[in-house]
Structure formats: C-alpha cells, structure tokens
Enzyme design. Structure first.
Site, PDB file in Angstrom:
ATOM      1  N   ARG A 220      26.987 -12.753 -13.160  1.00 39.79           N
ATOM      2  CA  ARG A 220      28.625 -11.696 -14.420  1.00 39.79           C
ATOM      3  C   ARG A 220      29.269 -12.284 -14.423  1.00 39.79           C
ATOM      4  O   ARG A 220      30.289 -13.494 -13.513  1.00 39.79           O
ATOM      5  CB  ARG A 220      29.022  -9.796 -13.355  1.00 39.79           C
ATOM      6  CG  ARG A 220      30.224  -9.716 -14.245  1.00 39.79           C
ATOM      7  CD  ARG A 220      30.962  -9.698 -13.463  1.00 39.79           C
ATOM      8  NE  ARG A 220      32.532  -9.686 -14.101  1.00 39.79           N
ATOM      9  CZ  ARG A 220      33.572  -9.380 -13.306  1.00 39.79           C
ATOM     10  NH1 ARG A 220      33.326  -9.657 -12.158  1.00 39.79           N
ATOM     11  NH2 ARG A 220      34.593  -8.601 -13.948  1.00 39.79           N
TER      12      ARG A 220
ATOM     13  N   THR B 171      41.229 -10.967  -7.581  1.00 41.57           N
ATOM     14  CA  THR B 171      41.336 -12.217  -7.608  1.00 41.57           C
ATOM     15  C   THR B 171      42.770 -13.078  -6.899  1.00 41.57           C
ATOM     16  O   THR B 171      43.624 -11.927  -6.799  1.00 41.57           O
ATOM     17  CB  THR B 171      41.637 -12.933  -9.180  1.00 41.57           C
ATOM     18  OG1 THR B 171      43.093 -12.749  -9.706  1.00 41.57           O
ATOM     19  CG2 THR B 171      40.210 -12.393  -9.971  1.00 41.57           C
TER      20      THR B 171
END
Length: 280
Positions: free
Chosen positions: A183, A155
């Site tokens: 998800r 991320t």
C-alpha cells in the site's frame, strides 16, 4: 533559522503519561540537535539529518519503530523536497534498510527520483546501504496480537528554514500497520511532503485522506498565492471536513511563520527557533 518536527499521531498519548512524556522528551532532544545542526548546514541537509534521528528512535513509526504490514514485513516510505531547486525525491515500500530518508536524499541527484519496491532496494544496495531488519520486539508482539488494527499512527517529518532563507521538508513513515502489502501512503508524494521558496510542509495522519486533500502541495500553493501560512493551513483543513479527513501538518514559510495544525487531537510536534516548544 527555524525548525519544526512532528512524530505523528499517537492514540495512547491521551492515556499513557509515561509514553507521552518519553515521546515529548525525545522530540525536544531531537529538535534542539536539529537546530544546532542547522546553524552550520543547509535546510535540505538539516531535514535529512533530523528525520534520520527520528527514524532511529523506536518510539516513532518510521525506521526502526515502523509497523508491520499484513504479510509480516516492514516496508518504508520517505521523501524530501528542496524548496530552492524544487526537486522532490522519494522511496516507496523499501524493505530491509535502516534510514529510507537517506536513500531518498541519494536519489535527489538522479533524473529518476522516486523509486519503489525492488527497484528502490536495488538502488539502495548499489549505493552502499546495507541490510537492516527494522522489526523491534514490541512491533513483533503487536503484530502477533493484531493490536495495531485499532490504532491510528502517523509518520515523522521535519521542515527547516536556514540562514540563507532556503526551505526544505522531509517525511518518513512505517505505514499504518496490517495494511495490504505494498500500500502507498502520502509520505513519498507531494500530498504529504512539499516545499518551494515560499513554504515547506510535512504531513502526518491517514495517508489516503492526505492524498485526497492534496494537502501539502495545496497549502504551499496557497502560501505562494499570498495566504499567510496559518490561513493556508486553516482553509485547507476546512476542506478536509467534508470527508472527515484525518491529518496533521507542520510548516514554515519564507517569512519565518511557523505553524502546526491537526484535524484530530494528539499530533506530537516540537519546534526550535532559539527557544523550544513541545506539544502533544
């Protein structure tokens, strides 16, 4: 004043020197911009500004650099937390928006502060966030060849400590690539992004592992309970070993401690507190 950012994990960082240097250079540039911004803005404003810069750079797996899910769509998640007010807000699996961290920021003033899917998109459109397709040519090619199934990406995130001693953290992700549609990762949860008046943490790695370890909230809780930032991180990471948890964190404490650690190599990060540090 201090600021630290991460650009996730990059499997190619160990082999592709050109790519590795490009990411290091991008992080160095962004963290210096973040520090200059922090001089005249709050920690909360700074983490949103900085994560938006990371989302706008296609080198990173967030915003326009995001990976594509198994049904061919990009769904973005992002969150932020204000250490001073203890308010958390986030969006989960948001489609067709350029900067999900800015949508999360807008939610901070609402009672319902975490939205997902169609509700998050409706909220974004109602608040002036226009249509944007984040799929790049490179990500489309990777999707077609299913290369991302062999890669572990992360991320982006930022933690800042402002001149008034306030902390904030923000995290954004484009997912892991080829996951089951919708998800949910750690990035829009307190496992992946957490701050209070004692510390702020942003995580990267495998979302399921980070959630299983309640990582960001656990580290901040330990700092609150008088651990040093390093000791809190190190103990929490030792607890990931029982299931080989794949994670990395960046953090700052109210005392000015700044720290990063990871369970596997090649988390890319940069910090600035008057001098620059960049690490791959």
């Amino acid at each position: 004043m201090k600021v630290i950012i991460h650009g996730g994990f990059f499997s190619e960082s160990s082999t592709n020197q050109e790519t590795k240097k490009a990411k290091q250079d991008a992080l160095a540039s962004i963290v210096e911009k973040a520090y200059q911004y922090l001089k005249t803005h709050s920690a909360l404003q700074t983490v949103v500004y900085t994560v938006a810069l990371l989302e706008d750079n296609e080198l990173f797996n967030a915003g326009i650099g995001s990976q594509i899910q198994s049904d061919g769509k990009v769904r973005l998640s992002a969150s932020l937390m204000d250490g001073k007010t203890q308010k958390f807000s986030g969006v989960i699996n948001l489609e067709d928006v350029k900067n999900p961290i800015e949508v999360a920021e807008k939610l901070l003033s609402y009672d319902d502060r975490v939205l997902s899917g169609e509700g998050a998109l409706t909220f974004a459109r109602d608040n002036g966030f226009e249509y944007f397709n984040p799929i790049t040519a490179q990500r489309q090619a990777e999707y077609q060849e299913k290369l991302n199934q062999q890669e572990r990406k992360g991320t982006v995130g930022c933690v800042a400590l402002d001149a008034d001693g306030n902390l904030a953290a923000a995290t954004s992700t484009g997912g892991k690539g080829f996951e089951i549609p919708c998800r949910v990762s750690d990035s829009a949860t307190v496992a992946g992004n957490f701050a209070n008046v004692f510390a702020g943490i942003s995580c990267t790695g495998v979302g399921e592992d980070i959630v299983s370890g309640a990582l960001a909230a656990k580290i901040v809780t330990r700092v609150t309970d008088c651990f040093t930032l390093q000791a809190a991180c190190d103990k929490s990471f030792s607890e990931l070993k029982s299931f080989d948890g794949f994670a990395g964190v960046i953090g700052i404490s109210a005392k000015g401690e700044i720290y990063h650690c990871d369970s596997h190599p090649y988390m890319v990060w940069a910090s600035f507190d008057g001098s620059l540090q960049v690490f791959n």
